[in-house]
Design a protein around this motif. Structure first.
Motif, PDB file in Angstrom:
ATOM      1  N   TRP A   1       0.846  -1.194   0.000  1.00 49.76           N
ATOM      2  CA  TRP A   1       0.000   0.000   0.000  1.00 49.76           C
ATOM      3  C   TRP A   1       0.879   1.241   0.000  1.00 49.76           C
ATOM      4  O   TRP A   1       1.853   1.316   0.739  1.00 49.76           O
ATOM      5  CB  TRP A   1      -0.899   0.010   1.238  1.00 49.76           C
ATOM      6  N   TYR A   2       0.497   2.207  -0.835  1.00 52.90           N
ATOM      7  CA  TYR A   2       1.213   3.484  -0.905  1.00 52.90           C
ATOM      8  C   TYR A   2       0.388   4.576  -0.238  1.00 52.90           C
ATOM      9  O   TYR A   2      -0.816   4.690  -0.490  1.00 52.90           O
ATOM     10  CB  TYR A   2       1.478   3.868  -2.365  1.00 52.90           C
ATOM     11  N   PHE A   3       1.029   5.365   0.597  1.00 54.06           N
ATOM     12  CA  PHE A   3       0.362   6.500   1.228  1.00 54.06           C
ATOM     13  C   PHE A   3       0.327   7.640   0.205  1.00 54.06           C
ATOM     14  O   PHE A   3       1.371   8.148  -0.207  1.00 54.06           O
ATOM     15  CB  PHE A   3       1.110   6.937   2.486  1.00 54.06           C
ATOM     16  N   ILE A   4      -0.877   8.045  -0.172  1.00 53.59           N
ATOM     17  CA  ILE A   4      -1.048   9.029  -1.242  1.00 53.59           C
ATOM     18  C   ILE A   4      -1.180  10.452  -0.706  1.00 53.59           C
ATOM     19  O   ILE A   4      -0.513  11.375  -1.182  1.00 53.59           O
ATOM     20  CB  ILE A   4      -2.289   8.698  -2.096  1.00 53.59           C
ATOM     21  N   ALA A   5      -2.062  10.649   0.263  1.00 51.58           N
ATOM     22  CA  ALA A   5      -2.346  12.004   0.750  1.00 51.58           C
ATOM     23  C   ALA A   5      -2.850  11.935   2.180  1.00 51.58           C
ATOM     24  O   ALA A   5      -3.275  10.879   2.655  1.00 51.58           O
ATOM     25  CB  ALA A   5      -3.377  12.690  -0.145  1.00 51.58           C
TER      26      ALA A   5
ATOM     27  N   PRO B   1     -11.416   1.531  -6.298  1.00 52.56           N
ATOM     28  CA  PRO B   1     -11.456   0.074  -6.117  1.00 52.56           C
ATOM     29  C   PRO B   1     -10.263  -0.504  -5.364  1.00 52.56           C
ATOM     30  O   PRO B   1     -10.381  -1.566  -4.746  1.00 52.56           O
ATOM     31  CB  PRO B   1     -11.514  -0.461  -7.550  1.00 52.56           C
ATOM     32  N   ASP B   2      -9.110   0.153  -5.436  1.00 49.19           N
ATOM     33  CA  ASP B   2      -7.925  -0.381  -4.758  1.00 49.19           C
ATOM     34  C   ASP B   2      -7.355   0.633  -3.772  1.00 49.19           C
ATOM     35  O   ASP B   2      -6.136   0.751  -3.596  1.00 49.19           O
ATOM     36  CB  ASP B   2      -6.861  -0.814  -5.770  1.00 49.19           C
ATOM     37  N   CYS B   3      -8.252   1.361  -3.111  1.00 44.79           N
ATOM     38  CA  CYS B   3      -7.847   2.357  -2.118  1.00 44.79           C
ATOM     39  C   CYS B   3      -8.522   2.059  -0.784  1.00 44.79           C
ATOM     40  O   CYS B   3      -9.538   1.361  -0.731  1.00 44.79           O
ATOM     41  CB  CYS B   3      -8.257   3.774  -2.541  1.00 44.79           C
ATOM     42  N   VAL B   4      -7.948   2.586   0.269  1.00 44.72           N
ATOM     43  CA  VAL B   4      -8.616   2.629   1.565  1.00 44.72           C
ATOM     44  C   VAL B   4      -8.440   4.033   2.131  1.00 44.72           C
ATOM     45  O   VAL B   4      -7.425   4.697   1.898  1.00 44.72           O
ATOM     46  CB  VAL B   4      -8.060   1.585   2.569  1.00 44.72           C
ATOM     47  N   VAL B   5      -9.456   4.481   2.848  1.00 46.51           N
ATOM     48  CA  VAL B   5      -9.409   5.773   3.532  1.00 46.51           C
ATOM     49  C   VAL B   5      -9.487   5.498   5.024  1.00 46.51           C
ATOM     50  O   VAL B   5     -10.446   4.891   5.492  1.00 46.51           O
ATOM     51  CB  VAL B   5     -10.565   6.694   3.093  1.00 46.51           C
ATOM     52  N   VAL B   6      -8.466   5.919   5.744  1.00 48.53           N
ATOM     53  CA  VAL B   6      -8.360   5.621   7.166  1.00 48.53           C
ATOM     54  C   VAL B   6      -8.468   6.912   7.974  1.00 48.53           C
ATOM     55  O   VAL B   6      -7.704   7.844   7.777  1.00 48.53           O
ATOM     56  CB  VAL B   6      -7.025   4.915   7.494  1.00 48.53           C
TER      57      VAL B   6
ATOM     58  N   PRO C   1       0.961   3.666  -6.895  1.00 47.61           N
ATOM     59  CA  PRO C   1       1.749   4.788  -6.371  1.00 47.61           C
ATOM     60  C   PRO C   1       1.072   6.143  -6.553  1.00 47.61           C
ATOM     61  O   PRO C   1       1.404   7.103  -5.869  1.00 47.61           O
ATOM     62  CB  PRO C   1       3.053   4.720  -7.189  1.00 47.61           C
ATOM     63  N   ALA C   2       0.110   6.206  -7.464  1.00 48.66           N
ATOM     64  CA  ALA C   2      -0.628   7.452  -7.692  1.00 48.66           C
ATOM     65  C   ALA C   2      -2.067   7.111  -8.055  1.00 48.66           C
ATOM     66  O   ALA C   2      -2.342   6.041  -8.606  1.00 48.66           O
ATOM     67  CB  ALA C   2       0.017   8.271  -8.814  1.00 48.66           C
ATOM     68  N   VAL C   3      -2.991   8.032  -7.734  1.00 49.99           N
ATOM     69  CA  VAL C   3      -4.404   7.829  -8.045  1.00 49.99           C
ATOM     70  C   VAL C   3      -4.846   8.862  -9.064  1.00 49.99           C
ATOM     71  O   VAL C   3      -4.110   9.805  -9.375  1.00 49.99           O
ATOM     72  CB  VAL C   3      -5.275   7.919  -6.773  1.00 49.99           C
ATOM     73  N   THR C   4      -6.054   8.720  -9.558  1.00 51.15           N
ATOM     74  CA  THR C   4      -6.563   9.653 -10.551  1.00 51.15           C
ATOM     75  C   THR C   4      -7.014  10.953  -9.889  1.00 51.15           C
ATOM     76  O   THR C   4      -7.212  11.012  -8.668  1.00 51.15           O
ATOM     77  CB  THR C   4      -7.749   9.039 -11.311  1.00 51.15           C
TER      78      THR C   4
END
Length: 224
Positions: free
Chosen positions: A41-45, A126-131, A145-148
């Motif tokens: 998992w990559y931390f995006i923001a 679909p392949d993200c989680v928000v915590v 590594p990056a999202v739209t």
């Protein structure tokens, strides 16, 4: 006529506010599906209740972070290795956690909770989680590594629905081999590594001071 105009204005406001309200109602709800927690998992923001927290992380440290999650023999029990990189210095940490009822909780070696659980919120990615962490921070993680831009916009709206700060985008440099590891630095190198670290941090602050300044201005406006 004035009454008619007032009614039309009220109707237009309601029509604008209802979709936003409904979207917020959905986005702040607990996750209603069980994600596949294993893998990288990559931390995006990140966002935070107090904007200075995420602003300082971005303007000073600008970390890149990822974690590898492995399933244990017990269902919903996982071990994970977190990798981080800040200004050429790398670190890693090992922890275990349990996923249950749309929440994550870190556990000790005897599987007792080590802290309060973190909530997982809805996301259409679909392949993200928000915590939503108990430390009042909101994290977007993805197996990419990056999202739209659309996915990032949804996360921004989640933060806005909570009344929290606009998300800060984390560093995307996930090469954890070409950096000085905290575990491997010897006494002869520590001074040089620290000098390089603080020099790069100073350069980062110089180029991104507006992030902190903007946050301070917003905080002052809200306070008064």
């Amino acid at each position: 006529m004035k009454t008619l105009c007032a009614a039309l204005v009220l109707l237009s406001l309601v029509s604008v506010c209802q979709p936003a309200s409904l979207a917020c109602e959905k986005l702040v709800k607990p996750l209603d599906r069980d994600p596949d927690m294993t893998g990288r998992w990559y931390f995006i923001a990140m966002s935070s209740e107090v904007c200075l927290v995420s602003a300082f992380v971005n303007a000073l440290l600008w970390p890149s972070v990822s974690m590898d999650v492995i399933s244990k023999d017990t269902p919903n029990h996982y071990s994970e290795v977190t990798y981080g990189k800040m200004h050429g210095v790398c670190f890693n940490a090992n922890t275990s956690f349990v996923y249950a009822n749309s929440s994550l909780v870190e556990v000790n070696s005897d599987n007792t909770p080590a802290e309060d659980p973190d909530a997982m919120l809805q996301t259409s990615c679909p392949d993200c989680v928000v915590v939503k962490e108990e430390m009042n921070t909101l994290l977007l993680l993805s197996k990419r590594p990056a999202v739209t831009a659309t996915e990032l916009k949804e996360f921004e709206m989640q933060a806005e629905c909570l009344g929290w700060s606009k998300p800060e985008i984390l560093n995307t440099d996930h090469d954890y081999r070409s950096c000085a590891s905290l575990e491997d630095i010897d006494e002869d190198e520590i001074i040089q590594v620290l000098q390089s670290f603080f020099q790069k941090m100073l350069e980062r602050v110089t180029n991104t001071y507006h992030i902190i300044s903007k946050c301070v201005n917003v905080w002052q406006m809200v306070s008064f």
